[in-house]
Design a protein around this motif. Structure first.
Motif, PDB file in Angstrom:
ATOM      1  N   ARG A 348       0.821  -1.214   0.000  1.00  0.00           N
ATOM      2  CA  ARG A 348       0.000   0.000   0.000  1.00  0.00           C
ATOM      3  C   ARG A 348       0.856   1.266   0.000  1.00  0.00           C
ATOM      4  NH1 ARG A 348      -4.845   1.124   4.378  1.00  0.00           N
ATOM      5  NH2 ARG A 348      -5.015   3.380   4.128  1.00  0.00           N
ATOM      6  N   SER A 349       1.903   1.283   0.830  1.00  0.00           N
ATOM      7  CA  SER A 349       2.724   2.500   0.932  1.00  0.00           C
ATOM      8  C   SER A 349       3.401   2.819  -0.396  1.00  0.00           C
ATOM      9  CB  SER A 349       3.766   2.346   2.048  1.00  0.00           C
ATOM     10  OG  SER A 349       4.650   1.278   1.781  1.00  0.00           O
ATOM     11  N   GLU A 350       3.906   1.802  -1.094  1.00  0.00           N
ATOM     12  CA  GLU A 350       4.580   2.034  -2.371  1.00  0.00           C
ATOM     13  C   GLU A 350       3.587   2.420  -3.463  1.00  0.00           C
ATOM     14  OE1 GLU A 350       7.794   2.203  -3.214  1.00  0.00           O
ATOM     15  OE2 GLU A 350       8.207   2.083  -1.068  1.00  0.00           O
ATOM     16  N   LEU A 351       2.441   1.760  -3.477  1.00  0.00           N
ATOM     17  CA  LEU A 351       1.434   2.065  -4.492  1.00  0.00           C
ATOM     18  C   LEU A 351       0.916   3.493  -4.349  1.00  0.00           C
ATOM     19  CD1 LEU A 351      -0.479  -1.331  -4.337  1.00  0.00           C
ATOM     20  CD2 LEU A 351       0.824  -0.479  -6.296  1.00  0.00           C
ATOM     21  N   GLU A 352       0.670   3.912  -3.115  1.00  0.00           N
ATOM     22  CA  GLU A 352       0.185   5.280  -2.890  1.00  0.00           C
ATOM     23  C   GLU A 352       1.271   6.303  -3.205  1.00  0.00           C
ATOM     24  OE1 GLU A 352      -1.378   5.358   1.079  1.00  0.00           O
ATOM     25  OE2 GLU A 352      -3.302   4.481   0.456  1.00  0.00           O
ATOM     26  N   ARG A 354       3.429   6.091  -5.527  1.00  0.00           N
ATOM     27  CA  ARG A 354       3.513   6.229  -6.985  1.00  0.00           C
ATOM     28  C   ARG A 354       2.184   6.628  -7.614  1.00  0.00           C
ATOM     29  NH1 ARG A 354       5.624   0.945  -6.876  1.00  0.00           N
ATOM     30  NH2 ARG A 354       4.135   0.361  -8.502  1.00  0.00           N
ATOM     31  N   GLY A 355       1.144   6.732  -6.808  1.00  0.00           N
ATOM     32  CA  GLY A 355      -0.163   7.122  -7.333  1.00  0.00           C
ATOM     33  C   GLY A 355      -0.817   6.067  -8.192  1.00  0.00           C
ATOM     34  N   VAL A 356      -0.563   4.790  -7.881  1.00  0.00           N
ATOM     35  CA  VAL A 356      -1.113   3.679  -8.665  1.00  0.00           C
ATOM     36  C   VAL A 356      -2.462   3.246  -8.092  1.00  0.00           C
ATOM     37  CG1 VAL A 356      -0.719   1.281  -9.399  1.00  0.00           C
ATOM     38  CG2 VAL A 356       1.210   2.876  -9.248  1.00  0.00           C
ATOM     39  N   GLU A 357      -3.432   3.043  -8.968  1.00  0.00           N
ATOM     40  CA  GLU A 357      -4.740   2.549  -8.531  1.00  0.00           C
ATOM     41  C   GLU A 357      -4.626   1.080  -8.118  1.00  0.00           C
ATOM     42  OE1 GLU A 357      -7.674   4.159  -8.215  1.00  0.00           O
ATOM     43  OE2 GLU A 357      -6.656   6.047  -8.735  1.00  0.00           O
TER      44      GLU A 357
END
Length: 442
Positions: A348-352, A354-357
């Motif tokens: 979750r931390s990495e996805l958020e 990078r702004g990834v859905e």
């Protein structure tokens, strides 16, 4: 140019695994190592093998304190240390046997020119060079290491008696694992770190429960504390924090990470930056036919990653054209007690960041019968999927998380989507069945 060897392996940590494979393929190989008795490297001798052995013993002591047991149990560190040394001796002997067709060159090797290694007056050349010089504990400025009062993981895994009290500085794998170990065996334990949460890159629920678990073990938590100076005093260690406050402890374990060993590179053809030896996605350095694997390349400080990297390089040299390694699909874990933390793929931390859905599924284990009877009330299962409903990664916090995460790891390797993952039927009663539930909720 004629070379002495087809491949020269510099460093005998997990590099030895590549030497074994290459020699079996009839390549002439040399392995340069300053201490052949240390073949297998930090993981075997001063890291993950002894630490997990210690944690297994500590977990027995921790579990024996439950109300349905009577009597008391204590851990004899001297006997445990003897058992550990016997285990390491057997493992080292087995590694030496595997390396019977590899020329072991004893000495502190240095890359002085392309294809050329010098080791204590001896010079060897190789058509290919694979550097695997590992890493060492990092001691922050202001902390005076003396190996007795101020120690690192090297000393803590060779203790033969417990300290009266210990402070641990650092909230990485070593810090959290050793805090679990000492607290579980009854040593008064303090955990000092510079941030306000533990496992701050993990899912917030896991981070929250990791704090609760440390508190339940009896660890005194000192978040938001940065050590400015620490040195041996008349009695123990005198610590001064950055806010000016002072603290005294009998012993301080510095667990603030590790730094790559790059001093063996003394040739400008191989570039080195602040992370380590510079390599491309195939682990080749800036000098053709020279590779760097494991901790020294600064990519991922894990023994299983180092092994995978050196085997990948050897297979390239053998012309096998292996699939490139995706280091994001390498399992990472921290063996705390009773719940461990394991992660693979996206979080979750990495996805958020990078702004990834993404879509996440979170399954807390509290209230479930099997987790309750197996010390998993604080457990959490998290899995992630992308917009096309393919599995992206997962985080697991439960006893044996490093084993449970294999389900997610295989899903990533097999490029499974949610529909396919949901077809997995896992055993009951187990922790893994909660992972099955997490897939169902995506």
């Amino acid at each position: 140019m004629e070379y002495d060897y087809d491949i020269v392996f510099l460093g005998g940590g997990l590099n030895y695994a590549g030497a074994v494979v290459a020699s079996k393929a009839r390549l002439k190989c040399a392995l340069v190592e300053k201490n052949p008795a240390h073949l297998g490297g930090t993981c075997l001798h001063n890291g993950c093998i002894p630490s997990k052995m210690y944690l297994a013993a500590a977990d027995t002591v921790r579990a024996s304190k439950k109300a349905h047991f009577s009597g008391s149990l204590s851990l004899d560190m001297a006997k445990l240390d003897e058992e550990k040394e016997a285990l390491l001796a057997r493992a080292t002997k087995a590694i030496m046997k595997q390396c019977e067709n590899v020329e072991i060159v004893e000495g502190e090797g240095v890359l002085t020119a392309p294809h050329t290694i010098e080791a204590d007056g001896k010079t060897v050349t190789g058509r290919y060079v694979i550097i695997g010089t590992g890493s060492r504990p990092f001691i922050p400025e202001g902390i005076v290491y003396d190996s007795h009062s101020v120690i690192t993981s090297d000393e803590v895994l060779n203790m033969r008696e417990f300290p009266e009290r210990i402070a641990i500085y650092g909230d990485g794998a070593i810090g959290l694992e050793m805090a679990s170990f000492f607290a579980s065996v009854g040593v008064e334990t303090e955990l000092i770190w510079r941030h306000d949460t533990l496992l701050r890159k993990a899912h917030p629920k896991i981070s929250e429960n990791a704090m609760k678990q440390m508190e339940a073990l009896g660890v005194t938590l000192l978040p938001d504390h940065s050590i400015e100076t620490a040195k041996k005093a008349k009695k123990g260690v005198h610590i001064r924090f950055s806010d000016g406050s002072e603290h005294h402890v009998p012993k301080l374990l510095v667990a603030t990470g590790r730094r790559p060993n790059v001093e063996a590179v003394r040739n400008d053809a191989v570039a080195v930056d602040k992370r380590g030896i510079v390599t491309d996605e195939h682990f080749e350095t800036t000098c053709k036919d020279h590779y760097a694997v494991g901790d020294c390349n600064g990519k991922l400080q894990l023994a299983h990653a180092a092994r995978a990297e050196v085997l990948y390089v050897v297979r390239q040299i053998l012309g096998e054209k292996p699939e490139p390694l995706n280091l994001n699909h390498v399992v990472k874990f921290i063996h705390t007690l009773p719940c461990s933390y394991a992660v693979v793929g996206e979080t979750r931390s990495e996805l958020e960041k990078r702004g990834v859905e993404y879509k996440e599924s979170v399954v807390p284990l509290s209230g479930l019968p099997f987790p309750h009877t197996h010390d998993g009330d604080l457990g959490v299962m998290v899995v992630y999927a992308d917009e096309d409903r393919f599995i992206m990664g997962g985080e697991v916090f439960c006893p044996g998380a490093e084993e449970i995460i294999a389900v997610v790891s295989m899903a990533l390797a097999g490029e499974m989507d949610v529909k396919l993952a949901r077809r997995t039927i896992l055993a009951h009663p187990t922790f893994s069945e909660s992972l099955e539930r997490a897939f169902d909720r995506l």
